[in-house]
Write a protein that holds these residues in place. Structure first.
Motif, PDB file in Angstrom:
ATOM      1  N   ARG A 115       0.833  -1.204   0.000  1.00 38.97           N
ATOM      2  CA  ARG A 115       0.000   0.000   0.000  1.00 38.97           C
ATOM      3  C   ARG A 115       0.865   1.250   0.000  1.00 38.97           C
ATOM      4  O   ARG A 115       0.534   2.245  -0.655  1.00 38.97           O
ATOM      5  CB  ARG A 115      -0.937  -0.007   1.207  1.00 38.97           C
ATOM      6  CG  ARG A 115      -2.104  -0.974   1.072  1.00 38.97           C
ATOM      7  CD  ARG A 115      -3.178  -0.705   2.110  1.00 38.97           C
ATOM      8  NE  ARG A 115      -2.733  -1.045   3.446  1.00 38.97           N
ATOM      9  CZ  ARG A 115      -2.880  -2.245   4.003  1.00 38.97           C
ATOM     10  NH1 ARG A 115      -3.455  -3.224   3.304  1.00 38.97           N
ATOM     11  NH2 ARG A 115      -2.466  -2.484   5.233  1.00 38.97           N
ATOM     12  N   ASP A 116       1.968   1.204   0.714  1.00 42.50           N
ATOM     13  CA  ASP A 116       2.896   2.339   0.715  1.00 42.50           C
ATOM     14  C   ASP A 116       3.505   2.541  -0.667  1.00 42.50           C
ATOM     15  O   ASP A 116       3.618   3.682  -1.147  1.00 42.50           O
ATOM     16  CB  ASP A 116       4.002   2.102   1.750  1.00 42.50           C
ATOM     17  CG  ASP A 116       4.992   3.243   1.808  1.00 42.50           C
ATOM     18  OD1 ASP A 116       4.614   4.341   2.242  1.00 42.50           O
ATOM     19  OD2 ASP A 116       6.154   3.030   1.396  1.00 42.50           O
ATOM     20  N   VAL A 117       3.878   1.460  -1.336  1.00 42.92           N
ATOM     21  CA  VAL A 117       4.420   1.560  -2.690  1.00 42.92           C
ATOM     22  C   VAL A 117       3.362   2.118  -3.639  1.00 42.92           C
ATOM     23  O   VAL A 117       3.652   2.930  -4.523  1.00 42.92           O
ATOM     24  CB  VAL A 117       4.912   0.188  -3.175  1.00 42.92           C
ATOM     25  CG1 VAL A 117       5.409   0.279  -4.620  1.00 42.92           C
ATOM     26  CG2 VAL A 117       6.022  -0.327  -2.282  1.00 42.92           C
ATOM     27  N   SER A 118       2.111   1.686  -3.450  1.00 40.17           N
ATOM     28  CA  SER A 118       1.025   2.190  -4.285  1.00 40.17           C
ATOM     29  C   SER A 118       0.850   3.694  -4.123  1.00 40.17           C
ATOM     30  O   SER A 118       0.588   4.407  -5.099  1.00 40.17           O
ATOM     31  CB  SER A 118      -0.271   1.459  -3.939  1.00 40.17           C
ATOM     32  OG  SER A 118      -1.328   1.878  -4.775  1.00 40.17           O
ATOM     33  N   ASP A 119       1.016   4.186  -2.912  1.00 39.86           N
ATOM     34  CA  ASP A 119       0.938   5.638  -2.685  1.00 39.86           C
ATOM     35  C   ASP A 119       2.065   6.363  -3.417  1.00 39.86           C
ATOM     36  O   ASP A 119       1.849   7.437  -4.006  1.00 39.86           O
ATOM     37  CB  ASP A 119       1.008   5.941  -1.190  1.00 39.86           C
ATOM     38  CG  ASP A 119      -0.242   5.496  -0.449  1.00 39.86           C
ATOM     39  OD1 ASP A 119      -1.282   5.325  -1.109  1.00 39.86           O
ATOM     40  OD2 ASP A 119      -0.169   5.302   0.784  1.00 39.86           O
TER      41      ASP A 119
END
Length: 375
Positions: free
Chosen positions: A276-280
């Motif tokens: 999810r952090d990478v997606s952000d």
């Protein structure tokens, strides 16, 4: 030669006898391209093959088959095999050992894939488009700004196979960073997949920052005093290179969303938070790319408007001088008809009077055009 023997030969991880074979192979291959930063010293497609146990690199006194057997026998750890542009023959044994799907194997060998995530049983197949900023002294209409490559990752319960295409995006530094954090690496192959995704997306952000410098340079040139003389090919080239970056980054949003939200057997829930952090981060990169595209459209429109204004100014100047020159042309044309009975034709002061009339008329037109900003 058996499959195990072939893999030991490819990976170069044998014992003393394997080292002797490596020496013999090295002597037999004097034309190996050692200048390629991605190739192994043997010139094969294998970059590295390592086994990890509890996040710690574990030396194995055999080849890839021995490492896989050790991991599966002890029910712990995993094997990370890194390849660079393997051929069908080089990848065949690896595909058989890890039971990889033929369609995924074909995609990994042939490359030229768009970012995607596919599931084949308990194995994940992920494709990432890598990007690299190409340094250049001055941006021209033919400058290469963004170079692209690919990283394919096969992720299973006890293995990770990464296949890289292109001369950039080396995973060596990434491997070292992971090995410096055993707690993260102990989370298994999913941690490696997250690290690869994070590495790729960080490169997107880095390249967008570099591209912004080129856009600022073009923007400054367009809005300078002589902005109409800027080569529009530079703007089009930036748009083409930005399109390459967009094709790499935008399609990756859906695979990352699946990794971050959908339950996947080989992805632990605690790892999904990292995705999810990478997606952000990817969202930030795609927003920057979209804003750059809009900015380049505005710059291009502004440049075309400046060119139109410059052409209008040139036409007004040409028209003004044509009007000024039309006065003596008309008068001289009339008196050049050679009729006998023309006003002031035989008058002593006729010639000076005509010159004076021409001069006054031309001066009046010139001052009028200057006052109106046409000259």
């Amino acid at each position: 030669m058996s499959m195990a023997g072939n893999l030991r030969k490819v990976t170069g991880l044998g014992r003393v006898g394997g080292l002797r074979r490596v020496a013999r192979l090295t002597r037999r291959r004097p034309r190996v391209d050692l200048s390629h930063p991605a190739r192994s010293p043997l010139g094969s497609s294998v970059v590295n093959c390592v086994m990890y146990q509890d996040g710690v690199r574990v030396p194995v006194g055999g080849g890839l088959v021995d490492a896989v057997n050790h991991v599966r026998r002890n029910r712990g750890g995993f094997v990370w095999l890194g390849l660079h542009e393997p051929t069908d023959a080089e990848f065949a044994d690896v595909a058989e050992l890890f039971d990889l799907h033929p369609l995924a194997v074909e995609d990994a060998v042939e490359a030229h894939q768009r970012p995607k995530l596919e599931r084949y049983g308990d194995t994940l197949f992920a494709v990432f488009k890598t990007v690299c900023y190409v340094e250049h002294e001055e941006l021209t209409a033919t400058s290469e700004v963004v170079d692209t490559g690919e990283i394919m990752a096969f992720v299973g319960r006890d293995f990770v196979v990464t296949v890289r295409h292109g001369r950039h995006g080396s995973l060596g530094p990434l491997r070292e960073e992971l090995e410096a954090d055993p707690a993260q690496l102990a989370k298994g192959p999913a941690a490696v997949l997250h690290a690869v995704a994070d590495h790729v997306v960080d490169d997107y952000l880095s390249v967008t920052e570099s591209v912004q410098g080129d856009i600022d340079q073009v923007e400054t040139a367009v809005f300078a005093t002589d902005g109409a003389r800027v080569d529009p090919g530079r703007i089009y080239q930036l748009k083409r290179e930005l399109l390459e970056l967009k094709r790499a980054a935008v399609p990756l949003s859906r695979p990352l969303e699946e990794l971050a939200t959908r339950p996947i057997r080989v992805i632990a829930p605690e790892i999904q938070a990292y995705f999810r952090d990478v997606s952000d981060h990817l969202l930030r990169a795609t927003e920057q790319i979209a804003s750059f595209d809009e900015l380049l459209n505005s710059i291009l429109q502004a440049h075309l408007a400046q060119v139109t204004v410059a052409q209008n100014e040139d036409m007004r100047k040409i028209t003004s001088w044509a009007a000024v020159i039309a006065v003596p042309t008309m008068v001289c044309g009339m008196y050049g008809m050679n009729f006998d009975h023309m006003p002031e034709l035989h008058w002593t002061f006729g010639y000076p009077l005509v010159l004076a009339v021409i001069s006054v008329a031309c001066l009046a037109l010139y001052r009028g055009f200057r006052r109106n900003g046409w000259l």
